[in-house]
Design a protein around this motif. Structure first.
Motif, PDB file in Angstrom:
ATOM      1  N   ARG A 194       0.854  -1.197   0.000  1.00 41.59           N
ATOM      2  CA  ARG A 194       0.000   0.000   0.000  1.00 41.59           C
ATOM      3  C   ARG A 194       0.887   1.243   0.000  1.00 41.59           C
ATOM      4  NH1 ARG A 194      -1.948  -3.964   3.180  1.00 41.59           N
ATOM      5  NH2 ARG A 194      -4.134  -4.602   2.917  1.00 41.59           N
ATOM      6  N   GLU A 209       0.738  13.483  -4.171  1.00 44.21           N
ATOM      7  CA  GLU A 209      -0.312  12.614  -4.720  1.00 44.21           C
ATOM      8  C   GLU A 209       0.376  11.526  -5.546  1.00 44.21           C
ATOM      9  OE1 GLU A 209      -4.506  12.934  -7.257  1.00 44.21           O
ATOM     10  OE2 GLU A 209      -3.230  14.700  -6.951  1.00 44.21           O
ATOM     11  N   ARG A 258       0.444   7.526  -7.474  1.00 43.26           N
ATOM     12  CA  ARG A 258      -0.342   6.553  -8.235  1.00 43.26           C
ATOM     13  C   ARG A 258       0.546   5.361  -8.561  1.00 43.26           C
ATOM     14  NH1 ARG A 258      -2.862   9.387 -12.972  1.00 43.26           N
ATOM     15  NH2 ARG A 258      -4.505   9.840 -11.455  1.00 43.26           N
ATOM     16  N   ILE A 316      -2.367   1.079  -5.167  1.00 43.58           N
ATOM     17  CA  ILE A 316      -3.066   2.320  -4.836  1.00 43.58           C
ATOM     18  C   ILE A 316      -4.378   2.356  -5.603  1.00 43.58           C
ATOM     19  CG2 ILE A 316      -2.978   4.844  -4.921  1.00 43.58           C
ATOM     20  CD1 ILE A 316       0.066   4.641  -4.815  1.00 43.58           C
ATOM     21  N   ASP A 317      -5.477   2.549  -4.897  1.00 36.26           N
ATOM     22  CA  ASP A 317      -6.805   2.650  -5.506  1.00 36.26           C
ATOM     23  C   ASP A 317      -7.004   4.084  -5.968  1.00 36.26           C
ATOM     24  OD1 ASP A 317      -9.375   2.334  -6.352  1.00 36.26           O
ATOM     25  OD2 ASP A 317     -10.254   2.087  -4.353  1.00 36.26           O
ATOM     26  N   GLY A 318      -6.783   4.320  -7.248  1.00 32.18           N
ATOM     27  CA  GLY A 318      -6.852   5.686  -7.774  1.00 32.18           C
ATOM     28  C   GLY A 318      -5.565   6.415  -7.448  1.00 32.18           C
ATOM     29  N   THR A 319      -5.615   7.283  -6.451  1.00 33.04           N
ATOM     30  CA  THR A 319      -4.412   7.974  -5.996  1.00 33.04           C
ATOM     31  C   THR A 319      -4.337   7.909  -4.482  1.00 33.04           C
ATOM     32  OG1 THR A 319      -5.530  10.127  -5.890  1.00 33.04           O
ATOM     33  CG2 THR A 319      -4.412   9.566  -7.957  1.00 33.04           C
ATOM     34  N   THR A 336       5.779   3.135  -8.103  1.00 35.35           N
ATOM     35  CA  THR A 336       4.954   4.264  -7.659  1.00 35.35           C
ATOM     36  C   THR A 336       5.397   5.542  -8.354  1.00 35.35           C
ATOM     37  OG1 THR A 336       4.607   3.234  -5.504  1.00 35.35           O
ATOM     38  CG2 THR A 336       4.212   5.591  -5.640  1.00 35.35           C
ATOM     39  N   VAL A 392       2.018  11.990  -8.978  1.00 36.07           N
ATOM     40  CA  VAL A 392       1.036  12.592  -9.873  1.00 36.07           C
ATOM     41  C   VAL A 392       1.074  14.105  -9.732  1.00 36.07           C
ATOM     42  CG1 VAL A 392      -1.415  12.731 -10.461  1.00 36.07           C
ATOM     43  CG2 VAL A 392      -0.441  10.567  -9.682  1.00 36.07           C
TER      44      VAL A 392
END
Length: 202
Positions: free
Chosen positions: A31, A142, A144, A148-151, A195, A198
Protein backbone atom coordinates in the motif's frame (compact mmCIF):
# COMPACT_ATOMS: atom_id res chain seq x y z
CA UNK A 1 34.28 4.30 22.50
CA UNK A 2 31.25 2.05 22.95
CA UNK A 3 32.03 -1.60 23.63
CA UNK A 4 29.86 -4.46 22.36
CA UNK A 5 28.52 -4.98 25.88
CA UNK A 6 27.38 -1.35 25.96
CA UNK A 7 25.50 -1.45 22.66
CA UNK A 8 21.70 -1.06 22.81
CA UNK A 9 19.72 -4.27 22.77
CA UNK A 10 17.88 -5.34 19.64
CA UNK A 11 14.36 -6.78 19.80
CA UNK A 12 13.03 -7.59 23.25
CA UNK A 13 11.15 -10.55 21.73
CA UNK A 14 13.09 -11.55 18.61
CA UNK A 15 10.63 -13.90 16.94
CA UNK A 16 7.36 -12.03 17.47
CA UNK A 17 8.97 -8.64 16.87
CA UNK A 18 10.56 -9.76 13.59
CA UNK A 19 7.25 -11.25 12.45
CA UNK A 20 5.23 -8.13 13.24
CA UNK A 21 7.84 -5.83 11.68
CA UNK A 22 7.95 -7.94 8.53
CA UNK A 23 4.17 -7.68 8.23
CA UNK A 24 4.34 -3.91 8.65
CA UNK A 25 6.98 -3.58 5.94
CA UNK A 26 5.07 -5.87 3.57
CA UNK A 27 1.86 -3.92 4.21
CA UNK A 28 3.75 -0.71 3.45
CA UNK A 29 5.07 -2.12 0.17
CA UNK A 30 1.60 -3.38 -0.78
CA UNK A 31 0.00 0.00 0.00
CA UNK A 32 2.46 2.65 -1.18
CA UNK A 33 2.08 6.07 0.39
CA UNK A 34 0.17 4.80 3.42
CA UNK A 35 1.77 5.07 6.86
CA UNK A 36 2.24 1.77 8.68
CA UNK A 37 3.28 1.47 12.32
CA UNK A 38 6.01 -0.76 13.71
CA UNK A 39 4.95 -1.87 17.18
CA UNK A 40 8.01 -3.93 18.12
CA UNK A 41 9.90 -2.96 21.26
CA UNK A 42 13.41 -2.31 20.00
CA UNK A 43 16.64 -0.73 21.13
CA UNK A 44 18.57 1.47 18.72
CA UNK A 45 21.91 3.29 18.66
CA UNK A 46 22.03 7.08 18.61
CA UNK A 47 21.01 8.49 15.25
CA UNK A 48 18.86 5.51 14.31
CA UNK A 49 15.08 5.72 14.68
CA UNK A 50 13.11 2.83 16.15
CA UNK A 51 11.51 2.01 12.81
CA UNK A 52 14.89 1.90 11.08
CA UNK A 53 16.32 -0.35 13.79
CA UNK A 54 13.37 -2.76 13.58
CA UNK A 55 13.63 -2.98 9.78
CA UNK A 56 17.36 -3.64 10.04
CA UNK A 57 16.88 -6.43 12.57
CA UNK A 58 14.19 -7.99 10.38
CA UNK A 59 15.66 -7.72 6.87
CA UNK A 60 19.44 -7.56 7.23
CA UNK A 61 21.71 -10.59 7.42
CA UNK A 62 25.19 -11.71 6.39
CA UNK A 63 24.16 -11.70 2.71
CA UNK A 64 22.92 -8.09 2.62
CA UNK A 65 25.70 -5.50 2.24
CA UNK A 66 24.77 -2.23 3.95
CA UNK A 67 25.91 1.28 3.03
CA UNK A 68 25.74 4.05 5.66
CA UNK A 69 25.60 7.76 4.89
CA UNK A 70 27.75 10.26 6.76
CA UNK A 71 25.09 10.81 9.44
CA UNK A 72 24.89 7.09 10.18
CA UNK A 73 28.69 6.86 10.10
CA UNK A 74 29.28 9.81 12.43
CA UNK A 75 30.22 7.38 15.18
CA UNK A 76 31.11 3.72 14.97
CA UNK A 77 28.10 2.74 17.12
CA UNK A 78 25.66 2.19 14.24
CA UNK A 79 28.06 -0.05 12.34
CA UNK A 80 28.95 -1.97 15.52
CA UNK A 81 25.26 -2.41 16.39
CA UNK A 82 24.40 -3.66 12.90
CA UNK A 83 27.30 -6.10 12.79
CA UNK A 84 26.54 -7.45 16.26
CA UNK A 85 22.79 -7.88 15.81
CA UNK A 86 22.50 -8.72 12.08
CA UNK A 87 25.99 -9.85 10.88
CA UNK A 88 25.41 -7.67 7.81
CA UNK A 89 28.63 -6.44 6.17
CA UNK A 90 29.11 -2.66 6.07
CA UNK A 91 30.46 -1.57 2.69
CA UNK A 92 32.09 1.68 1.65
CA UNK A 93 30.89 1.49 -1.96
CA UNK A 94 27.21 2.37 -2.40
CA UNK A 95 27.24 0.68 -5.82
CA UNK A 96 27.31 -2.79 -4.25
CA UNK A 97 24.89 -2.39 -1.36
CA UNK A 98 21.57 -4.18 -0.87
CA UNK A 99 20.32 -1.54 1.57
CA UNK A 100 21.39 2.03 2.26
CA UNK A 101 20.65 3.69 5.59
CA UNK A 102 20.24 7.43 5.17
CA UNK A 103 20.21 9.38 8.41
CA UNK A 104 20.33 12.84 6.81
CA UNK A 105 18.49 12.56 3.53
CA UNK A 106 19.09 16.13 2.36
CA UNK A 107 22.55 14.88 1.42
CA UNK A 108 21.27 11.80 -0.41
CA UNK A 109 23.79 10.91 -3.14
CA UNK A 110 22.63 10.73 -6.76
CA UNK A 111 20.56 7.60 -7.30
CA UNK A 112 22.97 6.50 -10.02
CA UNK A 113 25.45 5.66 -7.26
CA UNK A 114 23.23 2.79 -6.08
CA UNK A 115 22.62 -0.51 -7.90
CA UNK A 116 19.49 -0.63 -10.07
CA UNK A 117 19.60 -4.39 -10.57
CA UNK A 118 19.45 -5.96 -14.02
CA UNK A 119 16.65 -7.03 -16.34
CA UNK A 120 17.43 -10.65 -15.43
CA UNK A 121 17.80 -9.93 -11.70
CA UNK A 122 15.85 -6.77 -10.83
CA UNK A 123 15.89 -7.81 -7.16
CA UNK A 124 19.62 -7.08 -7.06
CA UNK A 125 18.87 -3.39 -6.70
CA UNK A 126 19.23 -1.25 -3.60
CA UNK A 127 16.51 -0.35 -1.14
CA UNK A 128 17.04 3.08 0.40
CA UNK A 129 15.83 3.59 3.96
CA UNK A 130 15.47 7.33 4.53
CA UNK A 131 14.84 8.85 7.94
CA UNK A 132 12.57 11.87 7.49
CA UNK A 133 11.22 14.68 9.66
CA UNK A 134 7.55 13.71 9.51
CA UNK A 135 5.14 11.31 7.78
CA UNK A 136 2.02 13.23 8.81
CA UNK A 137 2.90 16.91 8.29
CA UNK A 138 4.45 18.82 5.43
CA UNK A 139 3.94 19.09 1.66
CA UNK A 140 1.31 16.89 0.03
CA UNK A 141 2.32 14.25 -2.51
CA UNK A 142 -0.31 12.61 -4.72
CA UNK A 143 0.86 9.16 -5.75
CA UNK A 144 -0.34 6.55 -8.24
CA UNK A 145 0.65 3.01 -9.05
CA UNK A 146 0.09 -0.66 -8.17
CA UNK A 147 -1.41 -1.11 -4.71
CA UNK A 148 -3.07 2.32 -4.84
CA UNK A 149 -6.81 2.65 -5.51
CA UNK A 150 -6.85 5.69 -7.77
CA UNK A 151 -4.41 7.97 -6.00
CA UNK A 152 -2.92 8.13 -2.52
CA UNK A 153 -2.17 11.35 -0.66
CA UNK A 154 0.99 11.41 1.44
CA UNK A 155 1.69 14.45 3.59
CA UNK A 156 5.26 14.36 4.76
CA UNK A 157 8.35 16.45 5.45
CA UNK A 158 10.85 14.77 3.15
CA UNK A 159 14.43 15.52 2.28
CA UNK A 160 15.66 15.87 -0.36
CA UNK A 161 12.79 18.06 -1.57
CA UNK A 162 13.09 16.63 -5.08
CA UNK A 163 13.05 12.98 -4.01
CA UNK A 164 10.04 12.03 -6.13
CA UNK A 165 11.43 13.88 -9.12
CA UNK A 166 14.63 11.86 -8.75
CA UNK A 167 12.64 8.65 -8.48
CA UNK A 168 11.02 9.36 -11.87
CA UNK A 169 14.05 7.54 -13.29
CA UNK A 170 12.35 4.31 -12.21
CA UNK A 171 9.83 4.67 -15.05
CA UNK A 172 12.57 4.35 -17.66
CA UNK A 173 14.46 1.61 -15.82
CA UNK A 174 11.62 -0.84 -15.00
CA UNK A 175 11.86 -3.69 -14.05
CA UNK A 176 15.11 -2.34 -12.66
CA UNK A 177 14.99 0.55 -10.22
CA UNK A 178 15.26 1.85 -6.67
CA UNK A 179 12.80 1.12 -3.86
CA UNK A 180 12.53 3.58 -0.98
CA UNK A 181 11.27 3.22 2.58
CA UNK A 182 10.62 6.44 4.51
CA UNK A 183 10.88 6.23 8.31
CA UNK A 184 9.90 8.61 11.08
CA UNK A 185 10.07 7.20 14.60
CA UNK A 186 7.90 4.04 14.42
CA UNK A 187 6.10 5.01 11.20
CA UNK A 188 7.09 3.71 7.76
CA UNK A 189 5.96 4.50 4.23
CA UNK A 190 7.09 2.52 1.20
CA UNK A 191 7.68 4.03 -2.23
CA UNK A 192 8.27 1.03 -4.52
CA UNK A 193 9.81 1.53 -7.94
CA UNK A 194 6.35 1.23 -9.52
CA UNK A 195 4.95 4.26 -7.66
CA UNK A 196 4.72 7.56 -9.52
CA UNK A 197 4.22 11.15 -8.38
CA UNK A 198 1.04 12.59 -9.87
CA UNK A 199 1.04 16.02 -8.25
CA UNK A 200 2.67 17.92 -5.44
CA UNK A 201 1.19 20.66 -3.31
CA UNK A 202 2.32 22.89 -0.45
Amino acid sequence: MTTVAELPTGFVDKVLSAQSTFRSVMDAMARPGRVQRITADVGAPDGMMAGTAAIALTLFDHDTPIWLDSAMSRTSDVAKWLKFHTSAPIVGDSAICSFALIGDAKYLPPLERFPFGSNEYPDRSATLILQVQSLTRGPAFELRGPGIDGTALLRAAIQPHDLFERLAINATLFPRGIDVVLVHDDGVVAIPRTTRLVARGG
